[in-house]
Design a protein around this motif. Structure first.
Motif, short mmCIF file in Angstrom:
data_model
loop_
_atom_site.label_atom_id
_atom_site.label_comp_id
_atom_site.label_asym_id
_atom_site.label_seq_id
_atom_site.Cartn_x
_atom_site.Cartn_y
_atom_site.Cartn_z
N TYR A 123 9.56 -5.61 -9.81
CA TYR A 123 9.02 -4.36 -9.26
C TYR A 123 10.10 -3.28 -9.17
O TYR A 123 9.80 -2.10 -9.23
N TYR A 149 1.95 4.38 -12.46
CA TYR A 149 0.98 3.77 -11.54
C TYR A 149 0.07 4.85 -10.92
O TYR A 149 -1.15 4.70 -10.88
N TYR A 167 -4.45 6.65 -9.41
CA TYR A 167 -4.74 7.68 -8.41
C TYR A 167 -4.83 9.08 -9.02
O TYR A 167 -4.87 10.06 -8.29
N GLY A 217 4.22 -2.43 1.69
CA GLY A 217 4.00 -2.37 0.23
C GLY A 217 3.22 -1.14 -0.16
O GLY A 217 2.28 -1.21 -0.95
N SER A 218 3.64 -0.01 0.39
CA SER A 218 2.89 1.25 0.20
C SER A 218 2.90 1.72 -1.24
O SER A 218 2.05 2.54 -1.62
N GLY A 219 3.88 1.24 -2.05
CA GLY A 219 4.04 1.83 -3.36
C GLY A 219 4.35 3.31 -3.18
O GLY A 219 4.91 3.72 -2.16
N ASN A 231 -4.47 6.48 0.70
CA ASN A 231 -5.31 5.48 1.37
C ASN A 231 -5.20 5.55 2.90
O ASN A 231 -5.92 4.84 3.60
N ASP A 246 8.23 -0.03 1.34
CA ASP A 246 8.06 -0.68 0.04
C ASP A 246 9.33 -1.39 -0.38
O ASP A 246 10.43 -1.07 0.09
N TYR A 247 9.14 -2.34 -1.28
CA TYR A 247 10.21 -3.19 -1.79
C TYR A 247 11.03 -2.47 -2.87
O TYR A 247 12.22 -2.71 -3.03
N ASN A 257 9.62 3.61 -5.48
CA ASN A 257 8.41 3.94 -4.72
C ASN A 257 8.76 4.67 -3.43
O ASN A 257 8.08 5.62 -3.03
N CYS A 287 11.18 -2.92 2.47
CA CYS A 287 10.53 -4.10 3.06
C CYS A 287 10.39 -5.21 2.03
O CYS A 287 10.39 -4.97 0.81
N ASP A 288 10.32 -6.43 2.53
CA ASP A 288 10.03 -7.59 1.69
C ASP A 288 9.15 -8.52 2.53
O ASP A 288 9.62 -9.10 3.51
N VAL A 289 7.89 -8.63 2.14
CA VAL A 289 6.95 -9.40 2.96
C VAL A 289 7.29 -10.90 2.96
O VAL A 289 6.70 -11.65 3.73
N PHE A 311 -2.20 -2.77 1.33
CA PHE A 311 -3.23 -2.56 0.32
C PHE A 311 -2.69 -2.92 -1.07
O PHE A 311 -1.65 -2.42 -1.49
N PHE A 312 -3.40 -3.77 -1.76
CA PHE A 312 -3.03 -4.19 -3.13
C PHE A 312 -1.58 -4.66 -3.18
O PHE A 312 -0.83 -4.31 -4.10
N THR A 330 2.48 -10.47 -4.51
CA THR A 330 3.82 -11.03 -4.29
C THR A 330 3.82 -12.55 -4.19
O THR A 330 4.86 -13.15 -3.95
C1 LIG Z 1 -0.06 -2.75 -6.77
S1 LIG Z 1 1.17 -1.93 -5.84
C2 LIG Z 1 0.22 -1.34 -4.45
C3 LIG Z 1 0.69 0.00 -3.97
C4 LIG Z 1 -0.16 0.66 -2.90
N1 LIG Z 1 -0.15 -0.09 -1.66
C5 LIG Z 1 -1.59 0.89 -3.32
O1 LIG Z 1 -2.49 0.64 -2.50
O2 LIG Z 1 -1.85 1.35 -4.43
C6 LIG Z 1 2.05 -3.32 -5.16
C7 LIG Z 1 3.24 -2.87 -4.34
O3 LIG Z 1 3.82 -4.01 -3.71
C8 LIG Z 1 5.22 -3.82 -3.67
N2 LIG Z 1 5.89 -5.13 -3.53
C9 LIG Z 1 6.18 -6.03 -4.49
N3 LIG Z 1 6.80 -7.10 -3.96
C10 LIG Z 1 6.90 -6.86 -2.63
C11 LIG Z 1 7.45 -7.57 -1.54
N4 LIG Z 1 8.02 -8.77 -1.71
N5 LIG Z 1 7.37 -7.03 -0.31
C12 LIG Z 1 6.78 -5.83 -0.11
N6 LIG Z 1 6.24 -5.10 -1.11
C13 LIG Z 1 6.31 -5.60 -2.36
C14 LIG Z 1 5.53 -3.15 -4.99
O4 LIG Z 1 6.79 -2.51 -5.01
C15 LIG Z 1 4.34 -2.21 -5.15
O5 LIG Z 1 4.62 -0.96 -4.62
#
Ligand SMILES: C[S@@+](CC[C@H](N)C(=O)[O-])C[C@H]1O[C@@H](n2cnc3c(N)ncnc32)[C@H](O)[C@@H]1O
Length: 259
Positions: A17, A26, A31, A63-65, A70, A85-86, A90, A141-143, A163-164, A169
């Motif tokens: 990512y 993206y 969007y 994980g706001s991207g 939204n 976000d990770y 983003n 962040c890292d979930v 969201f998404f 992950t």
């Molecule tokens: C599909 S995008 C979703 C973005 C946004 N939330 C949306 O609703 O469109 C997935 C997001 O998860 C983030 N991501 C990936 N691995 C992650 C992690 N380990 N912890 C947190 N976020 C992560 C990515 O960087 C990316 O922005």
């Protein structure tokens, strides 16, 4: 709950990512003007928040991207909106928009759309500026960390949204449950968790890059939420308009639960 299909594609996840998920691509694909899925999601989130039952001081999105749209309906019910976000790219895109940089993504159509749902389209600029003011932090962040905001420590939040993100992950059910536990740890007792994602999705595309997703059904999500002790779980699913080959799922879910 196994990932399937797309066996001939390299599916990216994790650290990919940071280098292969391009915020602008993206945003344009998911969007951009006239993308029907983003309207359906805004409609659903508008109806959810306008019940007035989900409110408080601080909302955290994980994980706001590069996305703010939204949370437009949520904004009037909270004093602070914290994004995270990770991927650094983003977080930069979010900061650019907050700072009103010239090359930031244009979220004006989304604010107009939601203001119209709220019944007064003329309020969209006021809503947009209120939103910018309430956007009080943008964290790394890292979930997968016990504390997804590590090294930042915060008082528990009134509402946590994602969201998404979570399924994107995770590789298996065990990881999914662990991630749900980590995310829930950021909520205060009585706080509300809101997850939104695709049902049964094993991959989605960002430009030419395929990313993996853990394919989940209703029971998988509810089981994981119950396992960490969440209650008052409500599940909603809705058909998403076709995404022209961007995802292998056409169904979205929103789940709401209380800690
Ligand atoms: C599909 S995008 C979703 C973005 C946004 N939330 C949306 O609703 O469109 C997935 C997001 O998860 C983030 N991501 C990936 N691995 C992650 C992690 N380990 N912890 C947190 N976020 C992560 C990515 O960087 C990316 O922005």
């Amino acid at each position: 709950m196994a990932n399937q299909g797309y066996s001939d594609k390299v599916l990216r996840r994790g650290v990919d990512y940071k280098s292969m998920f391009h915020p602008q691509v993206y945003l344009d694909d998911y969007y951009g003007p006239g993308v029907p899925q983003s309207a359906v999601i805004k409609d659903f989130l508008h109806s959810l928040f306008n019940t007035g039952n989900i409110n408080g001081d601080r909302l955290l999105d994980l994980g706001s991207g590069p996305v703010v749209s939204n949370h437009i309906s949520a904004a009037k019910w909270f004093n602070e909106l914290i994004f995270s976000d990770y991927a650094p790219g983003n977080r930069d895109a979010l900061r650019k928009w907050k700072n009103n940089d010239v090359d930031a993504f244009d979220w004006d159509p989304a604010f107009k759309y939601v203001a119209a749902l709220e019944g007064d389209v003329t309020k969209w600029e006021e809503d947009r500026e209120n939103f910018r003011r309430k956007m009080s932090a943008i964290y790394d962040c890292d979930v997968h960390n016990d504390n997804p905001l590590h090294p930042v420590t915060c008082q528990p939040f009134d509402c946590v949204t994602s969201f998404f993100c979570l399924e994107e992950t995770c590789a298996d059910e065990e990881e999914f449950c662990r991630v749900i536990r980590n995310v829930t740890s950021l909520l205060r007792e009585g706080g509300v968790l809101i997850l939104l994602n695709a049902v049964g999705q094993s991959t989605f595309k960002c430009g030419d890059v395929y990313f993996s997703s853990l394919s989940v059904e209703k029971n998988d999500v509810i089981k994981a939420l119950e396992k960490v002790g969440l209650k008052d779980i409500s599940w909603h699913s809705f058909q998403a308009p076709p995404m022209a080959g961007l995802s292998d799922s056409a169904q979205c879910y929103v789940v709401v639960a209380k800690k």
